[in-house]
Design a protein around this motif. Sequence first.
Motif, short mmCIF file in Angstrom:
data_model
loop_
_atom_site.label_atom_id
_atom_site.label_comp_id
_atom_site.label_asym_id
_atom_site.label_seq_id
_atom_site.Cartn_x
_atom_site.Cartn_y
_atom_site.Cartn_z
N ASN A 1 0.87 -1.17 0.00
CA ASN A 1 0.00 0.00 0.00
C ASN A 1 0.90 1.23 0.00
O ASN A 1 1.67 1.43 0.94
CB ASN A 1 -0.91 -0.01 1.23
CG ASN A 1 -1.92 1.13 1.22
OD1 ASN A 1 -1.81 2.07 0.44
ND2 ASN A 1 -2.91 1.06 2.10
N TYR B 1 0.44 4.24 0.59
CA TYR B 1 0.29 5.14 1.74
C TYR B 1 1.16 4.69 2.92
O TYR B 1 1.58 5.52 3.72
CB TYR B 1 -1.18 5.18 2.17
CG TYR B 1 -1.46 6.21 3.24
CD1 TYR B 1 -1.76 7.54 2.90
CD2 TYR B 1 -1.42 5.88 4.58
CE1 TYR B 1 -2.00 8.48 3.89
CE2 TYR B 1 -1.67 6.82 5.58
CZ TYR B 1 -1.96 8.12 5.22
OH TYR B 1 -2.19 9.06 6.19
N ASP B 2 1.42 3.41 2.99
CA ASP B 2 2.21 2.88 4.10
C ASP B 2 3.71 2.92 3.82
O ASP B 2 4.49 2.29 4.53
CB ASP B 2 1.79 1.44 4.41
CG ASP B 2 0.36 1.36 4.88
OD1 ASP B 2 -0.09 2.29 5.57
OD2 ASP B 2 -0.34 0.38 4.54
N ARG C 1 4.40 8.39 4.65
CA ARG C 1 3.15 8.28 5.38
C ARG C 1 3.25 7.12 6.38
O ARG C 1 3.77 6.06 6.06
CB ARG C 1 1.97 7.98 4.43
CG ARG C 1 1.71 9.01 3.37
CD ARG C 1 1.14 10.31 3.95
NE ARG C 1 0.72 11.22 2.91
CZ ARG C 1 1.52 12.06 2.27
NH1 ARG C 1 2.81 12.07 2.55
NH2 ARG C 1 1.05 12.88 1.35
N TYR D 1 -5.63 10.05 3.83
CA TYR D 1 -5.72 8.88 2.96
C TYR D 1 -6.83 9.14 1.94
O TYR D 1 -7.98 8.77 2.12
CB TYR D 1 -6.01 7.63 3.79
CG TYR D 1 -6.10 6.35 3.00
CD1 TYR D 1 -5.06 5.94 2.18
CD2 TYR D 1 -7.22 5.54 3.10
CE1 TYR D 1 -5.14 4.75 1.46
CE2 TYR D 1 -7.31 4.35 2.40
CZ TYR D 1 -6.26 3.96 1.58
OH TYR D 1 -6.35 2.79 0.87
N TRP E 1 -4.41 8.02 -2.89
CA TRP E 1 -3.71 6.93 -2.23
C TRP E 1 -4.48 5.62 -2.32
O TRP E 1 -3.88 4.54 -2.41
CB TRP E 1 -3.43 7.31 -0.77
CG TRP E 1 -2.48 8.45 -0.65
CD1 TRP E 1 -2.77 9.75 -0.37
CD2 TRP E 1 -1.06 8.41 -0.87
NE1 TRP E 1 -1.64 10.52 -0.38
CE2 TRP E 1 -0.57 9.72 -0.69
CE3 TRP E 1 -0.17 7.39 -1.18
CZ2 TRP E 1 0.78 10.04 -0.80
CZ3 TRP E 1 1.18 7.70 -1.31
CH2 TRP E 1 1.64 9.01 -1.13
N LYS E 2 -5.78 5.69 -2.29
CA LYS E 2 -6.59 4.48 -2.39
C LYS E 2 -6.33 3.77 -3.72
O LYS E 2 -6.35 2.53 -3.78
CB LYS E 2 -8.07 4.82 -2.25
CG LYS E 2 -8.46 5.25 -0.86
CD LYS E 2 -9.93 5.67 -0.80
CE LYS E 2 -10.29 6.20 0.57
NZ LYS E 2 -11.71 6.66 0.63
N ASN F 1 -3.40 1.31 -3.46
CA ASN F 1 -3.50 0.28 -2.44
C ASN F 1 -3.75 -1.06 -3.13
O ASN F 1 -4.89 -1.37 -3.49
CB ASN F 1 -4.62 0.61 -1.45
CG ASN F 1 -4.75 -0.43 -0.35
OD1 ASN F 1 -3.98 -1.40 -0.29
ND2 ASN F 1 -5.72 -0.24 0.52
N LEU G 1 -8.42 8.05 8.88
CA LEU G 1 -7.31 8.58 8.10
C LEU G 1 -7.78 9.36 6.88
O LEU G 1 -6.98 10.05 6.24
CB LEU G 1 -6.40 7.44 7.65
CG LEU G 1 -5.37 6.93 8.65
CD1 LEU G 1 -4.65 5.72 8.09
CD2 LEU G 1 -4.37 8.03 9.02
N GLU G 2 -9.04 9.25 6.56
CA GLU G 2 -9.53 9.88 5.34
C GLU G 2 -9.77 11.38 5.50
O GLU G 2 -9.85 12.11 4.51
CB GLU G 2 -10.82 9.20 4.87
CG GLU G 2 -10.59 7.74 4.48
CD GLU G 2 -11.85 7.09 3.94
OE1 GLU G 2 -12.83 7.83 3.67
OE2 GLU G 2 -11.86 5.86 3.79
#
Length: 588
Positions: free
Chosen positions: A212, A214-215, A219, A267, A271-272, A275, A516-517
């Motif tokens: 992911n 974002y990870d 982030r 997020y 970013w989604k 993922n 997180l959104e």
Amino acid sequence: MPGVGPQFEKSPTDVPYPALAGLYPGHDGPVVENGMVLPWLSPSRAPLKFSVKVQTALDTDNNGKPDRLALRIVQPAEVADGLKTPVIVRPSIYYGDPTYVGKRQPFLGEDQYLRMGYTVVYADTIGSYQSEGCASIMDGAERQAMADVVRWLAGDPSAKGFDDSGAAVTAAWSTNHVAMEGISYGGTLPTMAAVTGVTGLEAIVPVDGISNAYDYFSRYNGVVPDELGVVTLNGYAKSYNKQSPPADCKANFAKLDAGVDDETLAYTDFWKERNTLALAGNIKAATLIAHGQSDNNVKTKNGVQLYQTLHQLKKPVQLWFHAKDHDDPAWQKEWQKQIMLWYSRYLFGVNNGVEAQPTYVRETPPGDSVAGDLGGEPRTDLSDTLTGHCNQPGSAAHNPRDCITSGGILVKEDAWPATKTVSYYLHRDAAPGTGLLLTPDAGDGSAGGPLTLSDSADSGSFATRPLVNATRFAGTIYVTTTVKFPNGATDLKAKLFVDGQAVTWGWANPSFYKSLEKPETIAPDTAYKVSLEMMPRDFTVLPGRKISLVIQAYNNWSGETISLDLANTTLDMPLVPKANPVAVMKLN
């Protein structure tokens, strides 16, 4: 195993190869021993080498022409005699770096793969080195581009390839069974290809890969983390979008600059889209994951959550959780053997039962050290030389940090162990002057009044009494707390130690206490419940050792204070009540 890999109804050695007995006495097919295809082709014949450009349906640089991806292909000389081979792809964004190839060789070595009858393909991802287009990093375009490479190698008639002269070519030499492997971003791309569900991709071996975006890209739970520096997605795309002649990617990079949203760190849909876990249900390829417990670059969350997602979906998967950092566990002979078994099963169709093996393998460092910061082993050589195996006297091989010293343990289990959450309370000790206490007993010590955290790194340092019994923890550790910010919100950081050795850490942005959104406004002197997530680990604390936890303000440039309500603060640990090892072996 139904639906897994190529389904060969014939015997394991009756694979789609021409009869070779007349050409090579004694070799009428691959040599299979103990379920593995072993080297069986001539080591003395020079391999075949050529280049191909695979055409995609993308035009990411908006020049009116489909982007083409560059492949550099190396295959056994016997292909010229009619031999067909399965394919191992090494995708990367880094091939424009002339030192990269020497650093990141195929896991078992190019020469060994060739002798075992595989073709090796080095593929530039979109927008890098000899490939066309613009780097966009882990989005749908890059996933599709990687899938197009597989489609051409797997004989899809709609996939187009072209040689250096521009003539159309096919991979007629391929058995149409493809694997992808790699480390770091090279280990990210195989998973990206797999989540498209592309036909022909039978196996992937992602090592220290990102699951992911974002990870990874600046982030972690709404915070820009401080361990091992910061990599921004838009900066990364620009750094490795190096081609000759360069593509015009200014508009693309402007979209990346806006999309990353460095202001809120939320997020978002940007970013989604990046993922891959959300698409894991599409994966058909058998997935052999390796990740270093001490990897604080691509943090362990990435490998663990990919494994757990695939395991829950009942996909063919294994996780090798080794004790070192951002590296391939090439020092482990068992790991090398597992790759051979994996490819033998899924590329050659050898019915070796690998899909029924334990799905989780973990390494414990020598000397009963806790895997975490650097696995307890000093790094005496920080070079990037990653070819060869553990160094022996008089050999130029792996540097010492990649070698196993006597006493390491490899444990195989059917799955990630079942755990129960045990809460440790953050108290003041009952005895005056004895400091701050970390205890599983709510009646041990007392919470007292709020604890004030400021710039002092040790103002929130808690330690257990020496543990009586050996205690294993496996999974994600959380700090759950209630906090107040007298003047303005600041981030939190927590770090866990065992006898002074750093094991894991994590961060929290209180603005994301709901989700997180979307960040929330933090009012002064108002209590908020915040959950701080730490990187997953699997470690055992031996009798007589202490666990300690440090909580501190993070990125607190203005010197704001934080009021921590100890009566509503716990360290929540994933305790393994009972281990169920299938096999335990000592590494030497």
